[in-house]
Design a protein around this motif. Structure first.
Motif, PDB file in Angstrom:
ATOM      1  N   MET A  96     -36.417  -4.952 -83.544  1.00 17.75           N
ATOM      2  CA  MET A  96     -37.203  -4.045 -84.350  1.00 17.75           C
ATOM      3  C   MET A  96     -36.515  -3.794 -85.696  1.00 17.75           C
ATOM      4  O   MET A  96     -37.149  -3.824 -86.731  1.00 17.75           O
ATOM      5  CB  MET A  96     -37.366  -2.740 -83.566  1.00 17.75           C
ATOM      6  CG  MET A  96     -38.308  -1.795 -84.184  1.00 17.75           C
ATOM      7  SD  MET A  96     -39.970  -2.239 -83.794  1.00 17.75           S
ATOM      8  CE  MET A  96     -40.663  -0.676 -83.537  1.00 17.75           C
ATOM      9  N   TRP A  97     -35.215  -3.561 -85.659  1.00 16.82           N
ATOM     10  CA  TRP A  97     -34.492  -3.275 -86.893  1.00 16.82           C
ATOM     11  C   TRP A  97     -34.366  -4.515 -87.760  1.00 16.82           C
ATOM     12  O   TRP A  97     -34.307  -4.408 -88.978  1.00 16.82           O
ATOM     13  CB  TRP A  97     -33.123  -2.690 -86.585  1.00 16.82           C
ATOM     14  CG  TRP A  97     -33.205  -1.337 -85.942  1.00 16.82           C
ATOM     15  CD1 TRP A  97     -34.327  -0.572 -85.763  1.00 16.82           C
ATOM     16  CD2 TRP A  97     -32.134  -0.589 -85.401  1.00 16.82           C
ATOM     17  NE1 TRP A  97     -34.013   0.594 -85.133  1.00 16.82           N
ATOM     18  CE2 TRP A  97     -32.658   0.621 -84.899  1.00 16.82           C
ATOM     19  CE3 TRP A  97     -30.771  -0.821 -85.274  1.00 16.82           C
ATOM     20  CZ2 TRP A  97     -31.882   1.585 -84.306  1.00 16.82           C
ATOM     21  CZ3 TRP A  97     -29.999   0.160 -84.683  1.00 16.82           C
ATOM     22  CH2 TRP A  97     -30.543   1.347 -84.202  1.00 16.82           C
ATOM     23  N   ALA A  98     -34.307  -5.689 -87.154  1.00 19.71           N
ATOM     24  CA  ALA A  98     -34.233  -6.919 -87.931  1.00 19.71           C
ATOM     25  C   ALA A  98     -35.527  -7.144 -88.706  1.00 19.71           C
ATOM     26  O   ALA A  98     -35.519  -7.679 -89.806  1.00 19.71           O
ATOM     27  CB  ALA A  98     -33.966  -8.107 -87.008  1.00 19.71           C
ATOM     28  N   ARG A  99     -36.634  -6.727 -88.155  1.00 19.53           N
ATOM     29  CA  ARG A  99     -37.926  -6.924 -88.812  1.00 19.53           C
ATOM     30  C   ARG A  99     -38.230  -5.849 -89.841  1.00 19.53           C
ATOM     31  O   ARG A  99     -38.694  -6.124 -90.933  1.00 19.53           O
ATOM     32  CB  ARG A  99     -39.038  -6.953 -87.763  1.00 19.53           C
ATOM     33  CG  ARG A  99     -40.422  -7.066 -88.406  1.00 19.53           C
ATOM     34  CD  ARG A  99     -41.489  -7.259 -87.402  1.00 19.53           C
ATOM     35  NE  ARG A  99     -41.359  -8.619 -86.891  1.00 19.53           N
ATOM     36  CZ  ARG A  99     -42.099  -9.109 -85.915  1.00 19.53           C
ATOM     37  NH1 ARG A  99     -42.991  -8.372 -85.337  1.00 19.53           N
ATOM     38  NH2 ARG A  99     -41.933 -10.337 -85.505  1.00 19.53           N
ATOM     39  N   PHE A 100     -37.960  -4.582 -89.497  1.00 20.64           N
ATOM     40  CA  PHE A 100     -38.380  -3.478 -90.355  1.00 20.64           C
ATOM     41  C   PHE A 100     -37.229  -2.775 -91.070  1.00 20.64           C
ATOM     42  O   PHE A 100     -37.454  -1.862 -91.834  1.00 20.64           O
ATOM     43  CB  PHE A 100     -39.174  -2.448 -89.543  1.00 20.64           C
ATOM     44  CG  PHE A 100     -40.425  -3.019 -88.953  1.00 20.64           C
ATOM     45  CD1 PHE A 100     -41.472  -3.409 -89.762  1.00 20.64           C
ATOM     46  CD2 PHE A 100     -40.551  -3.176 -87.593  1.00 20.64           C
ATOM     47  CE1 PHE A 100     -42.625  -3.944 -89.218  1.00 20.64           C
ATOM     48  CE2 PHE A 100     -41.706  -3.705 -87.040  1.00 20.64           C
ATOM     49  CZ  PHE A 100     -42.739  -4.094 -87.861  1.00 20.64           C
ATOM     50  N   GLY A 101     -36.002  -3.178 -90.785  1.00 15.54           N
ATOM     51  CA  GLY A 101     -34.853  -2.559 -91.449  1.00 15.54           C
ATOM     52  C   GLY A 101     -34.268  -1.431 -90.623  1.00 15.54           C
ATOM     53  O   GLY A 101     -34.875  -0.940 -89.668  1.00 15.54           O
ATOM     54  N   LEU A 102     -33.092  -1.023 -91.009  1.00 12.54           N
ATOM     55  CA  LEU A 102     -32.385   0.026 -90.278  1.00 12.54           C
ATOM     56  C   LEU A 102     -32.952   1.398 -90.620  1.00 12.54           C
ATOM     57  O   LEU A 102     -33.187   1.695 -91.795  1.00 12.54           O
ATOM     58  CB  LEU A 102     -30.897  -0.011 -90.624  1.00 12.54           C
ATOM     59  CG  LEU A 102     -30.165  -1.299 -90.266  1.00 12.54           C
ATOM     60  CD1 LEU A 102     -28.755  -1.270 -90.835  1.00 12.54           C
ATOM     61  CD2 LEU A 102     -30.122  -1.493 -88.774  1.00 12.54           C
ATOM     62  N   PRO A 103     -33.133   2.251 -89.623  1.00 10.80           N
ATOM     63  CA  PRO A 103     -33.621   3.607 -89.902  1.00 10.80           C
ATOM     64  C   PRO A 103     -32.510   4.452 -90.505  1.00 10.80           C
ATOM     65  O   PRO A 103     -31.327   4.142 -90.370  1.00 10.80           O
ATOM     66  CB  PRO A 103     -34.020   4.119 -88.513  1.00 10.80           C
ATOM     67  CG  PRO A 103     -33.156   3.353 -87.580  1.00 10.80           C
ATOM     68  CD  PRO A 103     -32.950   2.008 -88.200  1.00 10.80           C
ATOM     69  N   ARG A 104     -32.886   5.536 -91.160  1.00 12.21           N
ATOM     70  CA  ARG A 104     -31.891   6.455 -91.712  1.00 12.21           C
ATOM     71  C   ARG A 104     -31.290   7.321 -90.610  1.00 12.21           C
ATOM     72  O   ARG A 104     -30.142   7.719 -90.689  1.00 12.21           O
ATOM     73  CB  ARG A 104     -32.542   7.378 -92.736  1.00 12.21           C
ATOM     74  CG  ARG A 104     -32.919   6.700 -94.007  1.00 12.21           C
ATOM     75  CD  ARG A 104     -33.356   7.721 -95.045  1.00 12.21           C
ATOM     76  NE  ARG A 104     -33.846   7.016 -96.201  1.00 12.21           N
ATOM     77  CZ  ARG A 104     -35.087   7.091 -96.641  1.00 12.21           C
ATOM     78  NH1 ARG A 104     -35.962   7.850 -96.041  1.00 12.21           N
ATOM     79  NH2 ARG A 104     -35.458   6.411 -97.692  1.00 12.21           N
ATOM     80  N   GLN A 105     -32.116   7.613 -89.623  1.00 12.38           N
ATOM     81  CA  GLN A 105     -31.727   8.595 -88.611  1.00 12.38           C
ATOM     82  C   GLN A 105     -32.259   8.155 -87.254  1.00 12.38           C
ATOM     83  O   GLN A 105     -33.349   7.608 -87.161  1.00 12.38           O
ATOM     84  CB  GLN A 105     -32.356   9.932 -89.013  1.00 12.38           C
ATOM     85  CG  GLN A 105     -31.987  11.108 -88.210  1.00 12.38           C
ATOM     86  CD  GLN A 105     -32.703  12.329 -88.743  1.00 12.38           C
ATOM     87  OE1 GLN A 105     -33.907  12.465 -88.530  1.00 12.38           O
ATOM     88  NE2 GLN A 105     -31.992  13.188 -89.446  1.00 12.38           N
ATOM     89  N   ILE A 106     -31.486   8.420 -86.207  1.00 12.92           N
ATOM     90  CA  ILE A 106     -31.897   8.105 -84.842  1.00 12.92           C
ATOM     91  C   ILE A 106     -31.798   9.377 -84.021  1.00 12.92           C
ATOM     92  O   ILE A 106     -30.797  10.089 -84.092  1.00 12.92           O
ATOM     93  CB  ILE A 106     -30.995   7.024 -84.222  1.00 12.92           C
ATOM     94  CG1 ILE A 106     -31.132   5.722 -85.000  1.00 12.92           C
ATOM     95  CG2 ILE A 106     -31.319   6.808 -82.761  1.00 12.92           C
ATOM     96  CD1 ILE A 106     -30.132   4.680 -84.589  1.00 12.92           C
ATOM     97  N   VAL A 107     -32.839   9.663 -83.256  1.00 14.75           N
ATOM     98  CA  VAL A 107     -32.835  10.816 -82.355  1.00 14.75           C
ATOM     99  C   VAL A 107     -32.893  10.279 -80.938  1.00 14.75           C
ATOM    100  O   VAL A 107     -33.774   9.484 -80.613  1.00 14.75           O
ATOM    101  CB  VAL A 107     -34.037  11.749 -82.617  1.00 14.75           C
ATOM    102  CG1 VAL A 107     -34.015  12.934 -81.663  1.00 14.75           C
ATOM    103  CG2 VAL A 107     -34.040  12.213 -84.060  1.00 14.75           C
ATOM    104  N   SER A 108     -31.956  10.693 -80.095  1.00 11.34           N
ATOM    105  CA  SER A 108     -31.939  10.234 -78.709  1.00 11.34           C
ATOM    106  C   SER A 108     -31.334  11.310 -77.823  1.00 11.34           C
ATOM    107  O   SER A 108     -30.760  12.291 -78.302  1.00 11.34           O
ATOM    108  CB  SER A 108     -31.130   8.937 -78.573  1.00 11.34           C
ATOM    109  OG  SER A 108     -29.753   9.210 -78.776  1.00 11.34           O
ATOM    110  N   ASP A 109     -31.471  11.102 -76.512  1.00  9.40           N
ATOM    111  CA  ASP A 109     -30.789  12.000 -75.587  1.00  9.40           C
ATOM    112  C   ASP A 109     -29.348  11.508 -75.433  1.00  9.40           C
ATOM    113  O   ASP A 109     -28.935  10.569 -76.107  1.00  9.40           O
ATOM    114  CB  ASP A 109     -31.520  12.066 -74.248  1.00  9.40           C
ATOM    115  CG  ASP A 109     -31.595  10.711 -73.568  1.00  9.40           C
ATOM    116  OD1 ASP A 109     -30.962   9.755 -74.049  1.00  9.40           O
ATOM    117  OD2 ASP A 109     -32.301  10.627 -72.551  1.00  9.40           O
ATOM    118  N   ASN A 110     -28.592  12.132 -74.589  1.00  9.03           N
ATOM    119  CA  ASN A 110     -27.192  11.751 -74.398  1.00  9.03           C
ATOM    120  C   ASN A 110     -27.043  10.658 -73.356  1.00  9.03           C
ATOM    121  O   ASN A 110     -26.017  10.571 -72.689  1.00  9.03           O
ATOM    122  CB  ASN A 110     -26.362  12.974 -73.993  1.00  9.03           C
ATOM    123  CG  ASN A 110     -26.089  13.871 -75.177  1.00  9.03           C
ATOM    124  OD1 ASN A 110     -25.760  13.401 -76.248  1.00  9.03           O
ATOM    125  ND2 ASN A 110     -26.258  15.166 -74.981  1.00  9.03           N
TER     126      ASN A 110
END
Length: 167
Positions: A1-15
């Motif tokens: 996904m990141w290779a196609r659309f680029g790296l996001p600025r921010q990632i939200v996830s659980d622990n």
């Protein structure tokens, strides 16, 4: 996904373990990404994700009741959702991500732009009635000086020819 659309600025996830590994943290640090954690085992703290899950569940339940293929129903829903203007941004997610809207079945009702543009350009060319003008060295001409805001047109003389100008 990141290779196609680029790296996001921010990632939200659980622990969760996939997001807390040292390797993943190093990757995020090397790429200048901010990582925000939501409370573990408390999905309600991430309202946006919860709303997305709720909508997808509703689409799946509706597909089951109507006897429609779940994958097809979910893909159709996602196409429309991603193409719909968001109330906060005023722009669709697809427009933000790709700079354009995705084609849908409704676009089949609208006429293609290409033929109309070519037809209008041809009409404008015919209506202009332009003629080829050729210059020779020594011809006196008027030229537009865009650097000067007071005197826009100046007298000049052709010194050499490099191309034909069509007016």
């Amino acid at each position: 996904m990141w290779a196609r659309f680029g790296l996001p600025r921010q990632i939200v996830s659980d622990n969760g373990p996939p997001f807390t590994s040292q390797e993943f943290q190093l990757f995020l640090k090397d790429n200048g990404k901010e990582h925000i954690f939501s409370a573990p085992y408390h999905p309600a703290s991430n309202g946006a994700a919860e709303n997305a899950v709720r909508m997808c569940k509703r689409v799946i339940k509706k597909a089951l009741v109507q006897g429609v293929n779940i994958d097809i129903a979910l893909n159709r829903f996602l196409l429309v959702y991603r193409n719909t203007e968001h109330c906060t941004t005023g722009v669709s997610p697809t427009k933000l991500l790709q700079g354009r809207s995705l084609r849908t079945r409704l676009d089949c009702l609208k006429p293609e732009l290409g033929p109309r543009v070519r037809r209008e350009q041809a009409r404008q060319a015919r209506a202009a009635g332009g003629s080829r003008r050729q210059f020779a060295p020594g011809d006196r001409v008027w030229y537009r000086d865009y650097r000067n805001s007071v005197v826009k047109w100046l007298k000049g003389e052709v010194h050499s020819l490099k191309r034909t100008i069509i007016f």
